[in-house]
Design an enzyme around this catalytic site. Structure first.
Site, short mmCIF file in Angstrom:
data_model
loop_
_atom_site.label_atom_id
_atom_site.label_comp_id
_atom_site.label_asym_id
_atom_site.label_seq_id
_atom_site.Cartn_x
_atom_site.Cartn_y
_atom_site.Cartn_z
N ASN A 1 0.86 -1.18 0.00
CA ASN A 1 0.00 0.00 0.00
C ASN A 1 0.90 1.23 0.00
O ASN A 1 2.03 1.18 0.48
CB ASN A 1 -0.83 0.04 1.28
CG ASN A 1 -2.00 -0.90 1.24
OD1 ASN A 1 -1.91 -1.99 0.69
ND2 ASN A 1 -3.09 -0.48 1.83
N ARG A 2 0.34 2.33 -0.47
CA ARG A 2 1.02 3.61 -0.35
C ARG A 2 0.87 4.10 1.08
O ARG A 2 -0.25 4.28 1.54
CB ARG A 2 0.33 4.61 -1.25
CG ARG A 2 1.10 5.04 -2.41
CD ARG A 2 0.32 6.08 -3.18
NE ARG A 2 0.12 5.63 -4.55
CZ ARG A 2 1.11 5.56 -5.44
NH1 ARG A 2 2.34 5.91 -5.11
NH2 ARG A 2 0.87 5.13 -6.66
#
Ligand code: CTP
Ligand code: CA
Length: 224
Positions: free
Chosen positions: A34-35
């Site tokens: 994930n960012r």
């Protein structure tokens, strides 16, 4: 300074914070993630430490360094994060700020995948453990206060309420990331705190300030 003197309202209270993304390997050189910069989790850990708490900080590979004055446990994957969290228990409060990858590659390869004559790779996924839910639903040794984070769009309050129920946690710190708020990628957060009692809309503020508000609320909830 209070923390350095062993003072502050949370002195002697053990708490846990998860932070950062997790990296789920595809092969030795690739991963899915994930960012997440890890800034919000680090800020929460720092704010709790500043109130004197003994903080265990379980972090994935974040961009921002961990705060000073916390016990840092570094992990890569969601499974490792769950194990590190379980090893850190018991704690009085646990805050789950990590952006955990929902899925991992079912069979990560121990050899590098090569571009080949056989065409494109096909990745099969498996669902990762839900760390927040696992801890929130513990029958024995559950932290007195379990706090999750959620970034939502559209009907933020309804989504966050449903998430709180589903996870079995006490609070959800919901951030409204609908495009019209201009929040995503910006410096300010539009936070709604969902508790059993109801919904609190916090003023727009930066991550550090969100963290300080949350730490103060946690101290109050623990009767500190
Ligand atoms: N979380 C966790 N372990 C996971 C997934 C999420 O501990 N495997 C925690 C996050 O740290 C956060 C909260 O759960 O505190 C909500 O994460 P979110 O991704 O919003 O929830 P999900 O149940 O994965 O729902 P969604 O389908 O919206 O991603
Ligand atoms: Ca998720």
């Amino acid at each position: 300074i209070e923390a350095a003197l062993g003072a502050g309202p949370l002195a002697g209270r053990r708490v846990l914070v998860t932070s950062g993304p997790t990296h789920e390997p595809i092969d030795p050189v690739r991963y899915i993630a994930n960012r997440s910069s890890g800034a919000q989790g680090a800020a929460v850990a720092r704010a709790l430490a500043e109130l004197g708490a003994e903080v265990v900080f379980v972090t994935g590979p974040a961009e921002v360094p961990p705060p000073l004055g916390v016990q840092v446990v570094r992990v890569e994957t969601a499974q490792q994060m769950l194990e590190a969290v379980q090893a850190a228990l018991p704690v009085e409060a646990a805050v789950f700020a990590a952006a955990v990858a929902d899925w991992r590659v079912a069979q990560a390869s121990d050899r590098k995948l090569k571009k080949s004559r056989d065409g494109l790779p096909v990745l099969e996924f498996a669902e990762n453990p839900d760390i927040l839910k696992t801890v929130a639903r513990m029958e024995e040794g559950r932290p007195a206060l379990v706090v999750g984070f959620a970034a939502e769009t559209d009907d933020v309050i309804a989504h966050a309420r449903a998430k709180r129920e589903r996870k079995g946690c006490d609070w959800i710190v919901a951030n409204d990331v609908s495009p019209e708020t201009g929040i995503m990628g910006g410096d300010e957060n539009a936070v709604v705190l969902i508790t059993e009692e109801g919904v609190e809309e916090w003023p727009r503020m930066g991550k550090e300030e969100v963290a300080r508000w949350l730490a103060a609320r946690i101290a109050a909830a623990l009767g500190a």
